[in-house]
Design a protein around this motif. Structure first.
Motif, PDB file in Angstrom:
ATOM      1  N   UNK A   1     -10.527   9.132   1.545  1.00 59.38           N
ATOM      2  CA  UNK A   1      -9.468   9.396   2.520  1.00 59.38           C
ATOM      3  C   UNK A   1      -9.251  10.904   2.693  1.00 59.38           C
ATOM      4  N   UNK A   2      -9.335  11.347   3.930  1.00 62.66           N
ATOM      5  CA  UNK A   2      -8.892  12.688   4.327  1.00 62.66           C
ATOM      6  C   UNK A   2      -9.371  13.799   3.391  1.00 62.66           C
ATOM      7  N   UNK A   3     -10.675  13.848   3.150  1.00 63.88           N
ATOM      8  CA  UNK A   3     -11.195  14.876   2.259  1.00 63.88           C
ATOM      9  C   UNK A   3     -10.935  16.288   2.780  1.00 63.88           C
ATOM     10  N   UNK A   4     -10.870  16.434   4.094  1.00 70.37           N
ATOM     11  CA  UNK A   4     -10.657  17.767   4.665  1.00 70.37           C
ATOM     12  C   UNK A   4      -9.214  18.241   4.516  1.00 70.37           C
ATOM     13  N   UNK A   5      -8.326  17.367   4.012  1.00 67.44           N
ATOM     14  CA  UNK A   5      -6.906  17.700   3.909  1.00 67.44           C
ATOM     15  C   UNK A   5      -6.450  17.907   2.474  1.00 67.44           C
ATOM     16  N   UNK A   6      -7.385  18.110   1.557  1.00 64.82           N
ATOM     17  CA  UNK A   6      -7.002  18.375   0.176  1.00 64.82           C
ATOM     18  C   UNK A   6      -6.681  19.858  -0.004  1.00 64.82           C
ATOM     19  N   UNK A   7      -5.676  20.179  -0.819  1.00 65.20           N
ATOM     20  CA  UNK A   7      -5.336  21.584  -1.063  1.00 65.20           C
ATOM     21  C   UNK A   7      -6.216  22.167  -2.160  1.00 65.20           C
ATOM     22  N   UNK A   8      -6.037  23.436  -2.432  1.00 66.99           N
ATOM     23  CA  UNK A   8      -6.687  24.050  -3.581  1.00 66.99           C
ATOM     24  C   UNK A   8      -6.206  23.378  -4.857  1.00 66.99           C
ATOM     25  N   UNK A   9      -7.020  23.420  -5.880  1.00 63.74           N
ATOM     26  CA  UNK A   9      -6.629  22.821  -7.157  1.00 63.74           C
ATOM     27  C   UNK A   9      -5.387  23.497  -7.743  1.00 63.74           C
ATOM     28  N   UNK A  10      -5.104  24.735  -7.378  1.00 62.57           N
ATOM     29  CA  UNK A  10      -3.920  25.431  -7.876  1.00 62.57           C
ATOM     30  C   UNK A  10      -2.798  25.486  -6.851  1.00 62.57           C
ATOM     31  N   UNK A  11      -2.842  24.602  -5.876  1.00 59.58           N
ATOM     32  CA  UNK A  11      -1.807  24.591  -4.849  1.00 59.58           C
ATOM     33  C   UNK A  11      -0.437  24.315  -5.460  1.00 59.58           C
ATOM     34  N   UNK A  12       0.587  24.928  -4.883  1.00 60.85           N
ATOM     35  CA  UNK A  12       1.960  24.654  -5.309  1.00 60.85           C
ATOM     36  C   UNK A  12       2.475  23.327  -4.755  1.00 60.85           C
ATOM     37  N   UNK A  13       1.732  22.699  -3.862  1.00 57.84           N
ATOM     38  CA  UNK A  13       2.167  21.449  -3.227  1.00 57.84           C
ATOM     39  C   UNK A  13       1.886  20.263  -4.148  1.00 57.84           C
ATOM     40  N   UNK A  14       2.619  20.203  -5.261  1.00 59.02           N
ATOM     41  CA  UNK A  14       2.438  19.145  -6.253  1.00 59.02           C
ATOM     42  C   UNK A  14       3.779  18.494  -6.559  1.00 59.02           C
ATOM     43  N   UNK A  15       3.736  17.180  -6.806  1.00 56.09           N
ATOM     44  CA  UNK A  15       4.958  16.518  -7.247  1.00 56.09           C
ATOM     45  C   UNK A  15       5.136  16.725  -8.752  1.00 56.09           C
ATOM     46  N   UNK A  16       6.139  16.086  -9.329  1.00 51.98           N
ATOM     47  CA  UNK A  16       6.445  16.284 -10.740  1.00 51.98           C
ATOM     48  C   UNK A  16       5.289  15.877 -11.654  1.00 51.98           C
ATOM     49  N   UNK A  17       4.444  14.964 -11.196  1.00 50.61           N
ATOM     50  CA  UNK A  17       3.339  14.460 -12.011  1.00 50.61           C
ATOM     51  C   UNK A  17       2.026  15.190 -11.714  1.00 50.61           C
ATOM     52  N   UNK A  18       2.051  16.131 -10.776  1.00 49.73           N
ATOM     53  CA  UNK A  18       0.855  16.894 -10.466  1.00 49.73           C
ATOM     54  C   UNK A  18       0.064  16.379  -9.283  1.00 49.73           C
ATOM     55  N   UNK A  19       0.554  15.352  -8.584  1.00 46.43           N
ATOM     56  CA  UNK A  19      -0.140  14.826  -7.418  1.00 46.43           C
ATOM     57  C   UNK A  19       0.246  15.631  -6.166  1.00 46.43           C
ATOM     58  N   UNK A  20      -0.682  15.743  -5.239  1.00 46.37           N
ATOM     59  CA  UNK A  20      -0.462  16.463  -3.988  1.00 46.37           C
ATOM     60  C   UNK A  20       0.686  15.810  -3.216  1.00 46.37           C
ATOM     61  N   UNK A  21       1.672  16.626  -2.774  1.00 46.39           N
ATOM     62  CA  UNK A  21       2.795  16.070  -2.014  1.00 46.39           C
ATOM     63  C   UNK A  21       2.996  16.739  -0.658  1.00 46.39           C
ATOM     64  N   UNK A  22       2.131  17.686  -0.293  1.00 43.68           N
ATOM     65  CA  UNK A  22       2.193  18.286   1.039  1.00 43.68           C
ATOM     66  C   UNK A  22       3.346  19.230   1.277  1.00 43.68           C
ATOM     67  N   UNK A  23       4.123  19.567   0.243  1.00 40.97           N
ATOM     68  CA  UNK A  23       5.288  20.434   0.425  1.00 40.97           C
ATOM     69  C   UNK A  23       4.858  21.904   0.475  1.00 40.97           C
ATOM     70  N   UNK A  24       5.203  22.628   1.537  1.00 37.08           N
ATOM     71  CA  UNK A  24       4.733  24.007   1.717  1.00 37.08           C
ATOM     72  C   UNK A  24       5.582  25.035   0.979  1.00 37.08           C
ATOM     73  N   UNK A  25       5.557  25.006  -0.349  1.00 41.58           N
ATOM     74  CA  UNK A  25       6.345  25.964  -1.120  1.00 41.58           C
ATOM     75  C   UNK A  25       5.433  26.924  -1.871  1.00 41.58           C
ATOM     76  N   UNK A  26       6.028  27.953  -2.440  1.00 39.96           N
ATOM     77  CA  UNK A  26       5.252  29.004  -3.093  1.00 39.96           C
ATOM     78  C   UNK A  26       5.558  29.112  -4.580  1.00 39.96           C
ATOM     79  N   UNK A  27       6.133  28.055  -5.159  1.00 35.81           N
ATOM     80  CA  UNK A  27       6.450  28.078  -6.582  1.00 35.81           C
ATOM     81  C   UNK A  27       6.521  26.653  -7.106  1.00 35.81           C
ATOM     82  N   UNK A  28       6.340  26.535  -8.409  1.00 35.95           N
ATOM     83  CA  UNK A  28       6.351  25.223  -9.043  1.00 35.95           C
ATOM     84  C   UNK A  28       7.736  24.797  -9.505  1.00 35.95           C
ATOM     85  N   UNK A  29       8.627  25.732  -9.776  1.00 34.74           N
ATOM     86  CA  UNK A  29       9.942  25.335 -10.293  1.00 34.74           C
ATOM     87  C   UNK A  29      10.657  24.488  -9.248  1.00 34.74           C
ATOM     88  N   UNK A  30      11.350  23.433  -9.666  1.00 35.21           N
ATOM     89  CA  UNK A  30      12.027  22.562  -8.693  1.00 35.21           C
ATOM     90  C   UNK A  30      13.337  23.163  -8.203  1.00 35.21           C
TER      91      UNK A  30
END
Length: 297
Positions: free
Chosen positions: A61-90
């Protein structure tokens, strides 16, 4: 047996961390390493004379839409969530004015965490299977990552599919799902320090440190974000051809003792390995509908 692979490049619309912060290194080679992923696209099986060849192929599914492995767009468990932020702290920690207005969205989002998951399997016979996913959950709790919702199997492109639908609970409790999980919480580490002024008057400073990862581990039994002890499978959308319920062992790792340092709890790591047994099937029950339409074993 030959294996076929493809490499994909990350989608760059999401802010990512600096490799130097993680590895203390820099350069194009390391940047490329973080922006690329490898996927299995085919398995080719042939006989000793390479005369008869069977090939299985895979689409994702949607291989062209994966972020970098170090993207900040991660949920609490580390899964991609598409959120356009610049930090990990909630966000949401306002007890300290210094934390107001900072933090990102770490909530799960299945629309994005599905990206990169296996979607189609093509068989040597000409048929294929299509996999549909949904958000992990238990009761009203939304958990990071996805689970299989349905599998559609086709003998060919024009055929009517055979449907298997998955429920994550017992056959008599299909309206909700149930699993074991750990919710992330406590992203604020607090401590006190003491010092004395020139008049030997004690002074206390209260410190707060906002961290990016929950102080309580979010991976249940070191296996996954959630573990389902019971899965019921419907043959058809609504058990038209019966179904089955599978039961799985669930063993917990034994946690160490929680200790306190300077008045702050330090959460323990597990000191047993009992959890390795979790996920092994214990039994299964086959289901059918009675004359009133109720599921019975």
């Amino acid at each position: 047996v030959d294996f076929e692979y493809t490499f994909i490049t990350s989608h760059y619309d999401y802010q990512e961390g600096n490799p130097i912060d993680y590895y203390g290194i820099q350069g194009p080679a390391y940047t490329n390493e973080l922006d690329h992923r490898m996927f299995l696209t085919g398995i080719r099986i042939s006989d000793s004379w390479d005369q008869k060849v069977f090939r299985y192929s895979f689409e994702y599914k949607n291989l062209s839409m994966l972020p970098s492995r170090l993207s900040f767009a991660q949920d609490y468990w580390g899964f991609f969530n598409g959120a356009p932020y610049t930090e990990f702290v909630p966000s949401g920690y306002t007890a300290y004015t210094q934390f107001s207005g900072i933090g990102g969205n770490r909530n799960p989002n299945a629309s994005y965490s599905q990206n990169g998951l296996l979607e189609r399997i093509y068989y040597p016979t000409g048929g294929y299977s299509l996999i549909e996913y949904e958000q992990n959950s238990s009761g009203t709790n939304v958990i990071g990552g996805c689970r299989v919702k349905k599998v559609f199997s086709y003998t060919d492109a024009s055929a009517t599919p055979v449907v298997k639908r998955y429920f994550y609970n017992n056959y008599n409790t299909l309206s909700s799902s149930f699993g074991y999980f750990r919710m992330p919480y406590n992203f604020l580490y607090e401590s006190d320090t003491y010092s004395y002024c020139t008049q030997n008057t004690p002074k206390t400073c209260h410190w707060g440190t906002l961290v990016s990862n929950s102080l309580v581990g979010t991976i249940y039994n070191n296996i996954s974000s959630i573990t389902y002890p019971v899965v019921t499978i419907s043959n058809g959308e609504n058990f038209e051809a019966g179904g089955e319920t599978h039961y799985f062992y669930l063993e917990n790792d034994v946690e160490g003792e929680t200790i306190s340092i300077s008045g702050n709890e330090v959460f323990p790591v597990e000191y047993s390995n009992d959890g390795w047994y979790s996920g092994r099937k214990s039994r299964e029950t086959y289901l059918k509908k009675d004359i009133s339409g109720q599921l019975i074993p």
